[in-house]
Scaffold this active site. Structure first.
Site, PDB file in Angstrom:
ATOM      1  N   ARG A 104       0.740  -1.487  -0.321  1.00  0.00           N
ATOM      2  CA  ARG A 104      -0.274   0.185   0.111  1.00  0.00           C
ATOM      3  C   ARG A 104       0.951   1.023   0.128  1.00  0.00           C
ATOM      4  NH1 ARG A 104      -4.362   0.768   3.884  1.00  0.00           N
ATOM      5  NH2 ARG A 104      -3.300   0.596   5.333  1.00  0.00           N
ATOM      6  N   THR A 108      -0.939   7.883  -0.962  1.00  0.00           N
ATOM      7  CA  THR A 108      -1.850   7.482  -1.695  1.00  0.00           C
ATOM      8  C   THR A 108      -3.166   6.553  -0.841  1.00  0.00           C
ATOM      9  OG1 THR A 108      -1.431   5.637  -3.187  1.00  0.00           O
ATOM     10  CG2 THR A 108      -1.286   8.562  -3.959  1.00  0.00           C
ATOM     11  N   ASP A 202      -1.527 -12.187  12.539  1.00  0.00           N
ATOM     12  CA  ASP A 202      -0.514 -11.214  11.440  1.00  0.00           C
ATOM     13  C   ASP A 202       0.161 -13.414  10.276  1.00  0.00           C
ATOM     14  OD1 ASP A 202       1.344  -9.090   9.459  1.00  0.00           O
ATOM     15  OD2 ASP A 202       1.624 -11.323   9.108  1.00  0.00           O
ATOM     16  N   ASP A 205       3.439 -13.314   9.481  1.00  0.00           N
ATOM     17  CA  ASP A 205       4.804 -13.672  11.152  1.00  0.00           C
ATOM     18  C   ASP A 205       4.187 -14.708  11.170  1.00  0.00           C
ATOM     19  OD1 ASP A 205       5.972 -10.995  10.829  1.00  0.00           O
ATOM     20  OD2 ASP A 205       4.144 -10.281  12.077  1.00  0.00           O
TER      21      ASP A 205
HETATM   22  N1  URA Z   1      -3.253  -9.928   7.278  1.00  0.00           N
HETATM   23  C1  URA Z   1      -3.194 -10.580   8.491  1.00  0.00           C
HETATM   24  O1  URA Z   1      -2.373 -11.480   8.231  1.00  0.00           O
HETATM   25  N2  URA Z   1      -3.768 -11.050   9.775  1.00  0.00           N
HETATM   26  C2  URA Z   1      -4.899  -9.690   9.629  1.00  0.00           C
HETATM   27  O2  URA Z   1      -5.998  -9.610  10.810  1.00  0.00           O
HETATM   28  C3  URA Z   1      -5.781  -8.478   8.638  1.00  0.00           C
HETATM   29  C4  URA Z   1      -4.607  -8.909   7.724  1.00  0.00           C
END
Ligand code: URA
Length: 211
Positions: A104, A108, A202, A205
């Protein structure tokens, strides 16, 4: 939400519960995501066309049905989408794999493609775009735009995610209403950081142990 399928098979829901658990480490997370992706691919491919062929059993000839040779492309959105590729390939070993990287733009806030390598014959293939988390949906909308720009046909594109936020589904319905979406769960909401709640954190991760 006509185009959204929530796959609530007990095996998938059980494995999803372990994926959500913060105590689940990267090794188990990778294995489970692989297994869930395989199980979900079974549903995503449910309407694959069949054709009849003749087979000779040890006793006599018979007519059997086999997959009609429609080619498949799996397209993970980098990087968490990589965790869903292996499971699909174990069911469809002849599928080609494309990769799309989107970030992203901080100024913008629009999605920018930083990597895109798709099979040259993407226009002839059934395309399964994979990303475990359909959060805002912006990356998925952009990825499907890129696939369409390269000749991918909307009616041949499907999305496979583990968890979706209602916001992501709405975004997809606005921009790509003809694309079918397969998920294991639709969660409550997005938080102010763009995380799906309750979600699983995430996904990148957790897959790659980077946090
Ligand atoms: N990407 C992720 O890995 N987890 C989320 O909760 C949202 C986007």
């Amino acid at each position: 939400m006509g185009k959204v399928h929530v796959i609530d098979h007990p095996l998938i829901q059980h494995k999803l519960a372990i994926l959500r658990n913060k105590e689940t480490g990267p090794k188990e997370f990778r294995e489970l995501l692989d297994e869930v992706s395989l199980l979900m691919a079974y549903e995503v491919t449910r309407n694959t066309p069949l054709e009849e062929i003749e087979v000779e059993t040890p006793l006599e000839k018979t007519v059997c049905r086999v997959i009609a040779g429609k080619k498949v492309a799996v397209v993970p959105i980098l990087r968490a989408g990589l965790g869903m590729v292996g499971g699909i390939l174990s069911l469809i070993p002849t599928a080609k794999v494309g990769h799309i990287g989107v970030y992203r733009d901080p100024a913008t806030l629009t999605p920018v493609e930083y990597y895109c390598k798709l099979p040259a014959d993407i226009h002839e293939r059934d395309v399964i775009v994979v990303d475990p988390m359909l959060a805002t949906g912006n990356s998925m909308v952009a990825a499907i735009n890129f696939i369409k720009e390269r000749g991918g046909r909307a009616e041949n594109i499907k999305v496979m995610s583990l968890i979706a936020a209602p916001e992501g589904i709405r975004n997809m319905e606005t921009h790509h209403p003809e694309v079918e979406i397969f998920v294991a769960a639709i969660d409550d909401r997005l938080d102010e950081h763009g995380y799906i709640r309750p979600g699983l954190g995430d996904a990148g991760d957790r897959l790659f142990g980077t946090r």
